[in-house]
Scaffold this active site. Sequence first.
Site, PDB file in Angstrom:
ATOM      1  N   HIS A 112       0.879  -1.272   0.103  1.00  0.00           N
ATOM      2  CA  HIS A 112       0.030   0.170   0.001  1.00  0.00           C
ATOM      3  C   HIS A 112       0.855   1.264   0.048  1.00  0.00           C
ATOM      4  O   HIS A 112       2.096   1.179   0.665  1.00  0.00           O
ATOM      5  CB  HIS A 112      -0.781  -0.008   1.395  1.00  0.00           C
ATOM      6  CG  HIS A 112      -1.839  -0.928   1.361  1.00  0.00           C
ATOM      7  ND1 HIS A 112      -2.100  -1.619   2.349  1.00  0.00           N
ATOM      8  CD2 HIS A 112      -2.696  -1.164   0.650  1.00  0.00           C
ATOM      9  CE1 HIS A 112      -3.317  -2.415   2.271  1.00  0.00           C
ATOM     10  NE2 HIS A 112      -3.699  -2.343   0.801  1.00  0.00           N
TER      11      HIS A 112
ATOM     12  N   CYS B 258      -2.841   0.410   9.653  1.00  0.00           N
ATOM     13  CA  CYS B 258      -3.918  -0.695   9.181  1.00  0.00           C
ATOM     14  C   CYS B 258      -4.845  -0.950  10.298  1.00  0.00           C
ATOM     15  O   CYS B 258      -5.964  -1.497  10.190  1.00  0.00           O
ATOM     16  CB  CYS B 258      -3.375  -1.885   8.743  1.00  0.00           C
ATOM     17  SG  CYS B 258      -1.904  -1.786   7.483  1.00  0.00           S
TER      18      CYS B 258
HETATM   19  N1  GLY Z   1      -2.494  -8.933   5.379  1.00  0.00           N
HETATM   20  C1  GLY Z   1      -3.013  -7.714   5.202  1.00  0.00           C
HETATM   21  C2  GLY Z   1      -3.578  -7.549   3.808  1.00  0.00           C
HETATM   22  O1  GLY Z   1      -2.978  -8.411   2.931  1.00  0.00           O
HETATM   23  O2  GLY Z   1      -4.321  -7.026   3.489  1.00  0.00           O
END
Ligand code: GLY
Length: 258
Positions: free
Chosen positions: A164, A251
């Site tokens: 990300h 996250c």
């Molecule tokens: N394990 C977090 C993701 O891949 O979104």
Amino acid sequence: MFKHAIVRTPGSTLTRGITSQPELGPPDYQLALTQHSAYIRALESLGVKVSVLPPLEEYPDSCFVEDTAVLGENWAVISCPGAPSRKDETAHILPAIRELYPEVHIHRITGPGTLEGGDVMQVEDTFYVGRSARTNDEGIRQFQEILRPYGCRVVPVKLHDALHLKTAVNYLSHGRLLVAGETGGGADFAGFEKIPIPPEEAYAANSLWVNDSVLVPAGFPCVEAAIRALGYPVLPVDTSEYRKIDGGLSCLSLRAGR
Ligand code: GLY
């Protein structure tokens, strides 16, 4: 100022979360729960009211709530995750978002668009969005359309390696960016003061500014020292078990009210 955050307690299926680093082994579930509680306490110590949602065993990655929505000051966007196993997590975040925003200001990214909140980095009224394996051009286009009436700008950022955008780049405040890896020298971020992260501490690029303090993953002394040197109080938070399944500090929460 973040006033509110939403988190979700991990289920025991966390051990089967998506990972690009299987060599790290599966998370220790009990330790992950302990770390999750400490994360909540750290947010609360900074004046954030935290809503804790129950585990969803059928979704191993569902504690990474950040990917399921993007929250603005007076709007919310429910995302459309690019990871197939995560798509339906969004239905489960909606009730908590409805507690914070009126329905008329809750928007949705729809297929074939995909967008995950981990790809969205807010800098005041500008939202940088990583074009990644999880977020596509159509998702970014829809996000742009949704935010336009709110006077917000969307800037796409091409990613090559990072999961990300916020895996590699995070905004602190006062025009400062923590940067690691591919996006470190990118022209996309001209004009920012960049705090470079050494490759061996790249995971800590995902540190989290919260109400003038910074949560930093525990065990990354160079990043911690660099952030302290800028004058921010630092709260180290251990996320070792989440790191094993590609999860970072940001996250683990959805933050509202900046
Ligand atoms: N394990 C977090 C993701 O891949 O979104």
